[in-house]
Design an enzyme around this catalytic site. Structure first.
Site, PDB file in Angstrom:
ATOM      1  N   LYS A 192       0.844  -1.194   0.000  1.00  6.09           N
ATOM      2  CA  LYS A 192       0.000   0.000   0.000  1.00  6.09           C
ATOM      3  C   LYS A 192       0.883   1.249   0.000  1.00  6.09           C
ATOM      4  O   LYS A 192       0.675   2.168  -0.765  1.00  6.09           O
ATOM      5  CB  LYS A 192      -0.921  -0.036   1.223  1.00  6.09           C
ATOM      6  CG  LYS A 192      -1.841   1.150   1.314  1.00  6.09           C
ATOM      7  CD  LYS A 192      -2.811   1.021   2.476  1.00  6.09           C
ATOM      8  CE  LYS A 192      -3.564   2.324   2.667  1.00  6.09           C
ATOM      9  NZ  LYS A 192      -4.455   2.305   3.810  1.00  6.09           N
ATOM     10  N   GLU A 198      10.557  -4.886   4.341  1.00  5.82           N
ATOM     11  CA  GLU A 198      10.597  -6.288   3.904  1.00  5.82           C
ATOM     12  C   GLU A 198      10.264  -6.419   2.424  1.00  5.82           C
ATOM     13  O   GLU A 198      10.935  -7.129   1.664  1.00  5.82           O
ATOM     14  CB  GLU A 198       9.577  -7.123   4.706  1.00  5.82           C
ATOM     15  CG  GLU A 198       9.870  -7.266   6.186  1.00  5.82           C
ATOM     16  CD  GLU A 198       9.156  -6.223   7.025  1.00  5.82           C
ATOM     17  OE1 GLU A 198       8.969  -5.069   6.555  1.00  5.82           O
ATOM     18  OE2 GLU A 198       8.784  -6.554   8.168  1.00  5.82           O
ATOM     19  N   GLY A 245      -4.956  -1.691   4.902  1.00  4.35           N
ATOM     20  CA  GLY A 245      -4.138  -2.807   4.438  1.00  4.35           C
ATOM     21  C   GLY A 245      -4.754  -4.159   4.759  1.00  4.35           C
ATOM     22  O   GLY A 245      -4.833  -5.053   3.904  1.00  4.35           O
ATOM     23  N   ARG A 246      -5.237  -4.319   5.980  1.00  2.83           N
ATOM     24  CA  ARG A 246      -5.756  -5.642   6.372  1.00  2.83           C
ATOM     25  C   ARG A 246      -7.182  -5.885   5.879  1.00  2.83           C
ATOM     26  O   ARG A 246      -7.778  -6.907   6.186  1.00  2.83           O
ATOM     27  CB  ARG A 246      -5.642  -5.823   7.887  1.00  2.83           C
ATOM     28  CG  ARG A 246      -6.290  -4.745   8.708  1.00  2.83           C
ATOM     29  CD  ARG A 246      -5.895  -4.831  10.184  1.00  2.83           C
ATOM     30  NE  ARG A 246      -6.355  -3.662  10.935  1.00  2.83           N
ATOM     31  CZ  ARG A 246      -5.693  -2.527  11.010  1.00  2.83           C
ATOM     32  NH1 ARG A 246      -4.542  -2.376  10.389  1.00  2.83           N
ATOM     33  NH2 ARG A 246      -6.163  -1.519  11.729  1.00  2.83           N
ATOM     34  N   GLU A 331      -4.558  -6.439  14.913  1.00  2.12           N
ATOM     35  CA  GLU A 331      -4.068  -5.122  14.486  1.00  2.12           C
ATOM     36  C   GLU A 331      -5.201  -4.100  14.569  1.00  2.12           C
ATOM     37  O   GLU A 331      -4.976  -2.923  14.800  1.00  2.12           O
ATOM     38  CB  GLU A 331      -3.490  -5.199  13.062  1.00  2.12           C
ATOM     39  CG  GLU A 331      -2.526  -4.066  12.747  1.00  2.12           C
ATOM     40  CD  GLU A 331      -1.676  -4.303  11.507  1.00  2.12           C
ATOM     41  OE1 GLU A 331      -0.564  -4.831  11.621  1.00  2.12           O
ATOM     42  OE2 GLU A 331      -2.128  -3.957  10.404  1.00  2.12           O
ATOM     43  N   HIS A 362      -4.549 -33.008  18.171  1.00  2.88           N
ATOM     44  CA  HIS A 362      -3.400 -33.794  18.619  1.00  2.88           C
ATOM     45  C   HIS A 362      -2.246 -32.899  19.038  1.00  2.88           C
ATOM     46  O   HIS A 362      -1.122 -33.367  19.192  1.00  2.88           O
ATOM     47  CB  HIS A 362      -2.964 -34.749  17.508  1.00  2.88           C
ATOM     48  CG  HIS A 362      -4.086 -35.649  17.073  1.00  2.88           C
ATOM     49  ND1 HIS A 362      -4.341 -36.867  17.684  1.00  2.88           N
ATOM     50  CD2 HIS A 362      -5.064 -35.481  16.154  1.00  2.88           C
ATOM     51  CE1 HIS A 362      -5.409 -37.418  17.121  1.00  2.88           C
ATOM     52  NE2 HIS A 362      -5.875 -36.591  16.199  1.00  2.88           N
ATOM     53  N   LYS A 471       9.487  -0.639  14.019  1.00  2.00           N
ATOM     54  CA  LYS A 471      10.098  -0.369  12.707  1.00  2.00           C
ATOM     55  C   LYS A 471      11.154   0.721  12.836  1.00  2.00           C
ATOM     56  O   LYS A 471      12.233   0.633  12.248  1.00  2.00           O
ATOM     57  CB  LYS A 471       9.024   0.101  11.706  1.00  2.00           C
ATOM     58  CG  LYS A 471       8.005  -0.940  11.311  1.00  2.00           C
ATOM     59  CD  LYS A 471       7.041  -0.344  10.268  1.00  2.00           C
ATOM     60  CE  LYS A 471       5.839  -1.229  10.055  1.00  2.00           C
ATOM     61  NZ  LYS A 471       4.822  -0.643   9.191  1.00  2.00           N
TER      62      LYS A 471
HETATM   63  O1  F6P Z   1       2.184  -4.257   9.948  1.00  2.07           O
HETATM   64  C1  F6P Z   1       1.945  -2.936   9.652  1.00  2.07           C
HETATM   65  C2  F6P Z   1       1.428  -2.734   8.269  1.00  2.07           C
HETATM   66  O2  F6P Z   1       1.326  -1.368   8.055  1.00  2.07           O
HETATM   67  C3  F6P Z   1       0.091  -3.432   8.005  1.00  2.07           C
HETATM   68  O3  F6P Z   1      -0.982  -2.727   8.489  1.00  2.07           O
HETATM   69  C4  F6P Z   1       0.134  -3.573   6.530  1.00  2.07           C
HETATM   70  O4  F6P Z   1      -0.823  -4.483   6.080  1.00  2.07           O
HETATM   71  C5  F6P Z   1       1.561  -4.038   6.341  1.00  2.07           C
HETATM   72  O5  F6P Z   1       2.306  -3.281   7.284  1.00  2.07           O
HETATM   73  C6  F6P Z   1       2.129  -3.864   4.966  1.00  2.07           C
HETATM   74  O6  F6P Z   1       2.089  -2.533   4.558  1.00  2.07           O
HETATM   75  P1  F6P Z   1       2.253  -2.144   3.049  1.00  2.07           P
HETATM   76  O7  F6P Z   1       1.126  -2.716   2.284  1.00  2.07           O
HETATM   77  O8  F6P Z   1       2.240  -0.639   3.032  1.00  2.07           O
HETATM   78  O9  F6P Z   1       3.580  -2.693   2.569  1.00  2.07           O
END
Ligand code: F6P
Length: 501
Positions: A192, A198, A245-246, A331, A362, A471
């Site tokens: 987003k 990452e 995002g979620r 979240e 199990h 972060k």
């Molecule tokens: O974990 C924090 C967060 O901002 C989430 O809310 C989001 O889904 C994720 O990181 C990834 O963010 P982006 O889509 O901006 O890479």
């Protein structure tokens, strides 16, 4: 009466019911087996094995009225600024249907439809190429939803195989790419913000591995950052700040889903979610599954003070559902400050966890049956199997029903080690079959339940400032890892010394 005192009132009901068991609650009111159950299309929900009686339920529905849950649904679906701390709407509903009538929501719907058209065009073009495999790079909301749906619904022999890389651990990229041919693979970098560490690192690995930028796509709100990364507008799909995002799998973030399932089945997923939007908006409180689900969560947290909540899908295809829900629920609801900035007096989200049955029977079910903590559970089953192994399916359903019954009713014994206390609450959610529609509906149910819980608690379900500090500290630690700075506390300095040998 304030919301806090109404939440406190749940305690009084829980105390009144302290010596009641599920066995006698149900024996004294057998009609609840039918009357505490609701249906919305292919989704059936039964709340009869929750530890409330009709009087406690009246208190919960009173809470729903005073919190104006019906009005809150209208605000959400109408595109009002329900994310106050960030000044945004949360219009995931506009991605999948059109229950909204405000000008803003209609404009959002038009943007969503135009993005879906572009998705279809890009998929058609890829289908006409040599590409057989797709690597999706993203994390959190830009990964968990697509990963869940692809794992649940992709069919063997589909036009594209879709793979996912999320973890910044280089092993994640190495393991996925090891089995693939760069000449027959396309990459999709989904973020987003297009600022997530990452995803940018893993996207860079995939870009280099592909060696051909023509097969690299992006999904983001930030076109400039995407362009700086080297992906042109014609291979970039949009996102908007009115989608969290979620809550974004229904947007172009679902591009990997559409590639794996085909655009038609992706649209069926949206239709299922849209049907739940309509239900959650229009069904009266007592006939509204999202409201029942949310009130049950509030009861278990603020009445019974359960510290955790299990989610137990009895379908191997839904084994990633607990991971997905952990982000959606925790979240969204992991807050201790109300919308107005004041501390919330009541407990908010419990820890959500779980795994697929029957495997988990199990592993951790021992603790569910005889542990000292009461863990309310959502059991999720699928009535119709999509495979020819009828004996397996009968065993699966028998285990599902057996567990809800055993947890609720327990069994006495003279031997304390062999005694099952029972009285452990659960909700049963049954899908007629696992289809794009029914799965879309199930996920939308959880989304709306989460939102309604946030309204009861007076918190914002749509921000996530809690993840920022870690972060920031991580980015300050990078120079320290290179030995260029010492600006950390004594424990971190000791740990850096170990890492540096
Ligand atoms: O974990 C924090 C967060 O901002 C989430 O809310 C989001 O889904 C994720 O990181 C990834 O963010 P982006 O889509 O901006 O890479």
């Amino acid at each position: 009466m304030t919301m806090t005192s109404l939440l406190d009132g749940l305690d009084a009901h829980a105390q009144r019911l302290a010596s009641s068991t599920l066995v006698n609650l149900i024996a004294n009111d057998p009609a609840r087996a039918q009357e505490f159950a609701l249906r919305c299309g292919p989704l059936y929900a039964n709340f009869a094995r929750q530890r409330y009686d009709r009087t406690a339920l009246d208190a919960l529905f009173d809470l729903a009225k005073r919190a104006d849950l019906a009005g809150a649904m209208q605000q959400l679906l109408g595109g009002e600024t329900v994310n106050g701390t960030e000044g945004r709407a949360a219009l995931h509903s506009a991605l999948r249907g059109g229950v909204a009538t405000s000008a803003f929501a209609l404009a959002a719907r038009a943007q969503a439809l135009s993005a879906q058209l572009r998705m279809r065009e890009l998929i058609d073009a890829l289908a006409a190429s040599d590409v057989t495999d797709i690597v999706s790079v993203g994390i959190g909301g830009s990964d968990l939803g697509p990963r869940l749906i692809v794992d649940a619904l992709a069919r063997p022999g589909a036009r594209f195989r879709v793979h996912f890389i999320s973890n910044v651990d280089g092993n994640a990229a190495r393991r996925v790419l090891a089995g693939l041919d760069p000449a027959k693979t396309a990459g999709v970098v989904i973020s987003k913000t297009f600022g997530t560490q990452e995803t940018l690192l893993n996207g860079g690995i995939v870009r280099e591995w592909l060696g051909n930028d023509d097969r690299l796509y992006a999904v983001s709100t930030n076109a400039q950052r995407v362009a700086d990364f080297g992906i042109p507008p014609e291979r970039t799909l949009p996102m908007w700040d009115w989608v969290g995002g979620r809550y974004s799998l229904w947007s172009a973030v679902g591009f990997p889903i559409a590639l794996a399932l085909g655009m038609d089945r992706f649209e069926q997923l949206l239709e299922g979610a849209a049907a739940m939007d309509t239900h959650a908006l229009h069904a009266p409180l007592h006939g509204n599954i999202a409201v029942w689900h949310a009130l049950t969560a509030v009861w278990n947290r603020n009445g019974l003070h359960a510290a955790t909540q299990a989610v137990l899908p009895y379908d191997d295809r839904l084994k990633l559902l607990p991971n997905y829900l952990q982000q959606l629920v925790m979240e969204s609801l992991g807050k201790s400050v109300r919308v107005d900035g004041s501390d919330i007096a009541a407990d908010t989200v419990p820890v959500w966890w779980g795994g697929a049955g029957t495997d988990t029977q199990h592993s951790f079910f021992q603790a569910l049956h005889q542990g000292t903590q009461i863990v309310p559970a959502d059991f999720i089953g699928v009535v119709k199997a999509d495979h020819p192994h009828a004996a397996n399916h009968a065993a699966l359903l028998a285990n599902l029903l057996a567990q809800t019954e055993a947890l609720a009713n327990g069994q006495d014994s003279d031997d304390p080690h062999r005694r099952y206390p029972g009285n452990r609450p659960s909700t049963l959610l049954l899908l007629d079959a696992l289809t794009p529609q029914s799965l879309g509906m199930l996920i939308a149910l959880y989304e709306h339940s989460v939102y309604l819980q946030s309204v009861v608690w007076g918190i914002n379900a749509f921000d996530q400032f809690g993840v920022e500090l870690g972060k920031q500290v991580a980015s300050r630690l990078l120079p320290a890892l290179r030995g260029e700075s010492q600006a950390h506390d004594a424990v971190t300095r000791a740990l850096l010394a170990v890492i540096h040998g």
